[in-house]
Motif scaffolding. Structure first.
Motif, PDB file in Angstrom:
ATOM      1  N   VAL A  89       0.862  -1.181   0.000  1.00 44.46           N
ATOM      2  CA  VAL A  89       0.000   0.000   0.000  1.00 44.46           C
ATOM      3  C   VAL A  89       0.900   1.234   0.000  1.00 44.46           C
ATOM      4  O   VAL A  89       1.433   1.628   1.030  1.00 44.46           O
ATOM      5  CB  VAL A  89      -0.967  -0.027   1.202  1.00 44.46           C
ATOM      6  N   GLU A  90       1.094   1.802  -1.183  1.00 50.47           N
ATOM      7  CA  GLU A  90       1.999   2.935  -1.376  1.00 50.47           C
ATOM      8  C   GLU A  90       1.194   4.220  -1.544  1.00 50.47           C
ATOM      9  O   GLU A  90       0.166   4.238  -2.221  1.00 50.47           O
ATOM     10  CB  GLU A  90       2.849   2.724  -2.635  1.00 50.47           C
ATOM     11  N   GLN A  91       1.683   5.295  -0.951  1.00 53.41           N
ATOM     12  CA  GLN A  91       1.002   6.577  -1.050  1.00 53.41           C
ATOM     13  C   GLN A  91       1.695   7.488  -2.042  1.00 53.41           C
ATOM     14  O   GLN A  91       2.865   7.290  -2.370  1.00 53.41           O
ATOM     15  CB  GLN A  91       0.901   7.225   0.326  1.00 53.41           C
ATOM     16  N   THR A  92       0.959   8.487  -2.525  1.00 55.66           N
ATOM     17  CA  THR A  92       1.494   9.379  -3.561  1.00 55.66           C
ATOM     18  C   THR A  92       2.124  10.651  -3.010  1.00 55.66           C
ATOM     19  O   THR A  92       2.752  11.386  -3.761  1.00 55.66           O
ATOM     20  CB  THR A  92       0.385   9.774  -4.555  1.00 55.66           C
ATOM     21  N   VAL A  93       1.949  10.932  -1.710  1.00 55.78           N
ATOM     22  CA  VAL A  93       2.559  12.115  -1.102  1.00 55.78           C
ATOM     23  C   VAL A  93       3.251  11.723   0.197  1.00 55.78           C
ATOM     24  O   VAL A  93       2.864  10.750   0.855  1.00 55.78           O
ATOM     25  CB  VAL A  93       1.529  13.236  -0.836  1.00 55.78           C
ATOM     26  N   ASP A  94       4.262  12.487   0.564  1.00 52.94           N
ATOM     27  CA  ASP A  94       4.988  12.255   1.810  1.00 52.94           C
ATOM     28  C   ASP A  94       4.150  12.623   3.025  1.00 52.94           C
ATOM     29  O   ASP A  94       3.282  13.498   2.963  1.00 52.94           O
ATOM     30  CB  ASP A  94       6.259  13.102   1.831  1.00 52.94           C
ATOM     31  N   SER A  95       4.467  11.972   4.132  1.00 62.59           N
ATOM     32  CA  SER A  95       3.978  12.325   5.468  1.00 62.59           C
ATOM     33  C   SER A  95       2.480  12.159   5.656  1.00 62.59           C
ATOM     34  O   SER A  95       1.901  12.717   6.588  1.00 62.59           O
ATOM     35  CB  SER A  95       4.379  13.769   5.824  1.00 62.59           C
ATOM     36  N   ALA A  96       1.834  11.391   4.795  1.00 62.96           N
ATOM     37  CA  ALA A  96       0.408  11.132   4.979  1.00 62.96           C
ATOM     38  C   ALA A  96       0.203  10.018   5.995  1.00 62.96           C
ATOM     39  O   ALA A  96       1.111   9.247   6.306  1.00 62.96           O
ATOM     40  CB  ALA A  96      -0.239  10.765   3.650  1.00 62.96           C
ATOM     41  N   ASP A 109       6.328   7.269   3.997  1.00 69.14           N
ATOM     42  CA  ASP A 109       7.030   7.710   2.785  1.00 69.14           C
ATOM     43  C   ASP A 109       6.190   7.495   1.531  1.00 69.14           C
ATOM     44  O   ASP A 109       5.342   6.606   1.467  1.00 69.14           O
ATOM     45  CB  ASP A 109       8.340   6.923   2.672  1.00 69.14           C
ATOM     46  N   ASP A 110       6.484   8.317   0.496  1.00 74.56           N
ATOM     47  CA  ASP A 110       5.725   8.239  -0.756  1.00 74.56           C
ATOM     48  C   ASP A 110       6.485   7.540  -1.888  1.00 74.56           C
ATOM     49  O   ASP A 110       6.036   7.561  -3.031  1.00 74.56           O
ATOM     50  CB  ASP A 110       5.329   9.641  -1.216  1.00 74.56           C
ATOM     51  N   SER A 111       7.622   6.914  -1.590  1.00 71.38           N
ATOM     52  CA  SER A 111       8.392   6.264  -2.653  1.00 71.38           C
ATOM     53  C   SER A 111       7.594   5.148  -3.309  1.00 71.38           C
ATOM     54  O   SER A 111       6.778   4.489  -2.668  1.00 71.38           O
ATOM     55  CB  SER A 111       9.702   5.685  -2.107  1.00 71.38           C
ATOM     56  N   ASN A 161       8.973   9.312   6.415  1.00 72.89           N
ATOM     57  CA  ASN A 161       8.772  10.214   5.282  1.00 72.89           C
ATOM     58  C   ASN A 161      10.059  10.581   4.549  1.00 72.89           C
ATOM     59  O   ASN A 161      10.007  11.126   3.450  1.00 72.89           O
ATOM     60  CB  ASN A 161       8.042  11.484   5.723  1.00 72.89           C
ATOM     61  N   THR A 162      11.232  10.267   5.112  1.00 73.85           N
ATOM     62  CA  THR A 162      12.495  10.522   4.412  1.00 73.85           C
ATOM     63  C   THR A 162      13.029   9.255   3.750  1.00 73.85           C
ATOM     64  O   THR A 162      14.051   9.301   3.078  1.00 73.85           O
ATOM     65  CB  THR A 162      13.564  11.044   5.392  1.00 73.85           C
TER      66      THR A 162
END
Length: 196
Positions: A58-65, A115-117, A150-151
């Motif tokens: 489950v990958e997200q498209t923006v950081d820190s979500a 993280d959003d990677s 997030n980094t």
């Protein structure tokens, strides 16, 4: 315990002293252009007391979500402020963080600033949901998960428990993200645990 593999009906059978079977009751593969939420409907019933959800890539498209979940019923997502939870998050530097709701919230947060990677497999884990279909008992959820901060420098482990503090019937579950979207391709698979 030794597994005998998956059957044609989506069952995973275990050969142990007491026997037992995991029966697939729901599955959603994320699609539709990185949606902000994913629902798995009609995966809980009175057939099983306990369910296991496998959360994969489950990958997200923006950081820190933040990824959260809500139970569902015939009317959709259950948004009443009845989710009380404790979530401890450990990273590979030995740091500990908390994401808690000691006063009931309208959702169950299962990550913090992740993280959003698109190349580190995102959020992965197992969630157990206990007695979601019982109208006379509070639904309990327990999770064990991993994700990057997030980094993308620290791998994190999350261990959490949540109780929905109102006995009522739940038939499904939904997962949402606080901002951005959830990349296509990940999946949520629900299994009912049959005891024998």
């Amino acid at each position: 315990i030794t597994g005998s593999g998956a059957t044609a009906t989506g069952q995973l059978e275990f050969a142990d002293a007491g026997g037992g079977t995991f029966v697939q009751t729901g599955r959603t593969v994320i699609s539709g252009g990185n949606p902000s939420g994913v629902d798995i409907n009609n995966c809980f019933s009175s057939t099983y007391d306990t369910y296991m959800i496998v959360i994969d890539k489950v990958e997200q498209t923006v950081d820190s979500a933040v990824i959260s979940c809500r139970l569902r019923d015939s009317g959709g997502s259950v948004t009443a402020s009845n989710y009380r939870y404790a979530n401890r998050i450990f990273d590979d530097d030995g740091n500990t963080q908390s994401k808690d709701a000691n006063s009931p919230d309208s959702k169950f947060d299962i990550t913090n600033d992740s993280d959003d990677s698109s190349n580190n497999a995102g959020f992965n884990g197992i969630m157990y949901v206990h007695r979601p279909h019982s109208s006379s008992e509070m639904t309990r959820m327990n999770t064990f998960s991993s994700f990057f901060d997030n980094t993308a420098n620290d791998i994190r482990i999350g261990i959490a428990a949540c109780v929905y503090e109102n006995p009522e019937t739940h038939t499904g579950i939904g997962f949402n993200i606080s901002s951005g979207g959830i990349r296509d391709g990940g999946s949520f698979t629900v299994y009912g645990i049959a005891y024998s």
